[in-house]
Design a protein around this motif. Structure first.
Motif, PDB file in Angstrom:
ATOM      1  N   VAL A  41       0.831  -1.208   0.000  1.00 35.19           N
ATOM      2  CA  VAL A  41       0.000   0.000   0.000  1.00 35.19           C
ATOM      3  C   VAL A  41       0.862   1.254   0.000  1.00 35.19           C
ATOM      4  O   VAL A  41       2.031   1.228   0.356  1.00 35.19           O
ATOM      5  CB  VAL A  41      -0.974   0.013   1.203  1.00 35.19           C
ATOM      6  CG1 VAL A  41      -1.861  -1.209   1.184  1.00 35.19           C
ATOM      7  CG2 VAL A  41      -0.243   0.136   2.518  1.00 35.19           C
ATOM      8  N   TYR A  50      -7.923  -0.558  -0.913  1.00 34.67           N
ATOM      9  CA  TYR A  50      -7.678  -0.997  -2.288  1.00 34.67           C
ATOM     10  C   TYR A  50      -8.677  -2.056  -2.748  1.00 34.67           C
ATOM     11  O   TYR A  50      -8.383  -2.867  -3.623  1.00 34.67           O
ATOM     12  CB  TYR A  50      -6.253  -1.544  -2.405  1.00 34.67           C
ATOM     13  CG  TYR A  50      -5.193  -0.482  -2.224  1.00 34.67           C
ATOM     14  CD1 TYR A  50      -4.628   0.159  -3.322  1.00 34.67           C
ATOM     15  CD2 TYR A  50      -4.784  -0.104  -0.959  1.00 34.67           C
ATOM     16  CE1 TYR A  50      -3.670   1.141  -3.152  1.00 34.67           C
ATOM     17  CE2 TYR A  50      -3.830   0.873  -0.773  1.00 34.67           C
ATOM     18  CZ  TYR A  50      -3.271   1.493  -1.873  1.00 34.67           C
ATOM     19  OH  TYR A  50      -2.320   2.465  -1.702  1.00 34.67           O
ATOM     20  N   HIS A 110       1.880   0.654  -4.609  1.00 31.18           N
ATOM     21  CA  HIS A 110       1.430   1.995  -4.949  1.00 31.18           C
ATOM     22  C   HIS A 110       2.242   2.992  -4.132  1.00 31.18           C
ATOM     23  O   HIS A 110       2.409   2.817  -2.923  1.00 31.18           O
ATOM     24  CB  HIS A 110      -0.069   2.112  -4.621  1.00 31.18           C
ATOM     25  CG  HIS A 110      -0.562   3.514  -4.572  1.00 31.18           C
ATOM     26  ND1 HIS A 110      -1.127   4.047  -3.448  1.00 31.18           N
ATOM     27  CD2 HIS A 110      -0.559   4.505  -5.500  1.00 31.18           C
ATOM     28  CE1 HIS A 110      -1.470   5.303  -3.697  1.00 31.18           C
ATOM     29  NE2 HIS A 110      -1.126   5.600  -4.923  1.00 31.18           N
TER      30      HIS A 110
END
Length: 133
Positions: A41, A50, A110
């Motif tokens: 994350v 998510y 990410h």
């Protein structure tokens, strides 16, 4: 399409993750899994942030599971590749009885989680891939 959340003790700290699969979440009847995607994350995010992405990754792809992992819960700066590796290995250990036939592990993330995932290459990919040799 289902998702399940866990809060395992990942080696020396707590991590959280969400597992997504196109099959009903029933390990006894699951389709053979060929690929596990570990997604770290981003900064100030949690594994539960998510859900749409996790579902989209696995939709129509029964041979893949996506694992969205918060390897540093409560810490807004998720740059530590060693914690990413530890969390990945701990989660794979937990999943291995059900998904030990997987032949490919993909790591990514990410934002800061992507940095941590990419940085694992400079640490030791052998350590990350120990489940598949």
């Amino acid at each position: 399409l289902s998702a399940a959340g866990y809060g395992p003790n990942c080696i020396s700290y707590k991590c959280t993750y969400q597992l997504y699969t196109d099959d009903l979440f029933d390990f006894t009847n699951a389709t053979t899994t060929e690929t596990i995607l570990m997604l770290g994350v981003g900064t100030s995010m949690k594994s539960t942030d998510y859900s749409m992405l996790g579902h989209d990754i696995v939709r129509g792809r029964p041979g893949i599971i996506a694992v969205v992992v918060d390897f540093m819960p409560g810490d807004p700066f998720k740059f530590d590749p060693l914690r990413f590796v530890d969390a990945t290995n701990a989660i794979l250990d937990e999943l291995s009885p059900q998904y030990n036939e997987a032949t490919m592990l993909i790591v990514g993330g990410h934002s800061a989680g992507g940095y941590a995932a990419a940085s694992t290459i400079s640490i030791s990919m052998d350590d990350l891939y120990r489940h598949y040799h």
